[in-house]
Design a protein around this motif. Structure first.
Motif, PDB file in Angstrom:
ATOM      1  N   GLU A  22       0.869  -1.173   0.000  1.00  0.00           N
ATOM      2  CA  GLU A  22       0.000   0.000   0.000  1.00  0.00           C
ATOM      3  C   GLU A  22       0.902   1.218   0.000  1.00  0.00           C
ATOM      4  O   GLU A  22       1.662   1.452   0.938  1.00  0.00           O
ATOM      5  CB  GLU A  22      -0.900   0.002   1.235  1.00  0.00           C
ATOM      6  N   LYS A  23       0.856   1.983  -1.077  1.00  0.00           N
ATOM      7  CA  LYS A  23       1.667   3.196  -1.217  1.00  0.00           C
ATOM      8  C   LYS A  23       0.813   4.396  -0.820  1.00  0.00           C
ATOM      9  O   LYS A  23      -0.376   4.261  -0.545  1.00  0.00           O
ATOM     10  CB  LYS A  23       2.137   3.333  -2.672  1.00  0.00           C
ATOM     11  N   ALA A  24       1.394   5.583  -0.840  1.00  0.00           N
ATOM     12  CA  ALA A  24       0.682   6.799  -0.427  1.00  0.00           C
ATOM     13  C   ALA A  24      -0.603   7.016  -1.238  1.00  0.00           C
ATOM     14  O   ALA A  24      -1.645   7.328  -0.679  1.00  0.00           O
ATOM     15  CB  ALA A  24       1.593   8.011  -0.546  1.00  0.00           C
ATOM     16  N   ALA A  25      -0.536   6.837  -2.543  1.00  0.00           N
ATOM     17  CA  ALA A  25      -1.708   7.113  -3.384  1.00  0.00           C
ATOM     18  C   ALA A  25      -2.088   5.920  -4.260  1.00  0.00           C
ATOM     19  O   ALA A  25      -2.830   6.076  -5.218  1.00  0.00           O
ATOM     20  CB  ALA A  25      -1.434   8.326  -4.266  1.00  0.00           C
ATOM     21  N   ALA A  26      -1.560   4.731  -3.933  1.00  0.00           N
ATOM     22  CA  ALA A  26      -1.842   3.585  -4.794  1.00  0.00           C
ATOM     23  C   ALA A  26      -1.562   2.277  -4.060  1.00  0.00           C
ATOM     24  O   ALA A  26      -0.917   2.259  -3.015  1.00  0.00           O
ATOM     25  CB  ALA A  26      -0.972   3.658  -6.054  1.00  0.00           C
TER      26      ALA A  26
END
Length: 100
Positions: A22-26
């Motif tokens: 889980e990345k900041a925006a994706a």
């Protein structure tokens, strides 16, 4: 009465390693698919489930003065992941580079 390794008995597990992040925006799914050609990988999205499936075919043949070896390995895999709520399916993309 000898017990041969699984590789020699014809069993061949084809379950690629996959990482979910889980990345900041994706969200990112990374699959390690060494030896699998891009044309043998299929990625689909249906009912908010991302499915990655593929097939690996490997043939090996060695001819030497005192022996002949011929091996064939085939296998299919399929992994599915339910996407979290709120994921915009229109912004999903995939890439394939050097077996990743």
């Amino acid at each position: 009465g000898r017990d041969f390794p699984a590789k020699l008995r014809g069993e061949w597990p084809v379950a690629p390693a996959m990482d979910l992040a889980e990345k900041a925006a994706a969200y990112e799914i990374t699959a390690e698919l060494p030896g699998i050609d891009e044309k043998n990988v299929d990625i689909k999205l249906a009912n908010n489930v991302r499915t990655i499936k593929g097939e690996k075919k490997e043939e090996k043949e060695e001819k030497e003065k005192d022996y002949y070896l011929s091996e064939r390995r085939y296998g299919c895999f399929q992994r599915s992941f339910r996407l979290p709520e709120g994921v915009n399916a229109d912004k999903i993309d995939a890439s394939f580079t050097k077996g990743i």
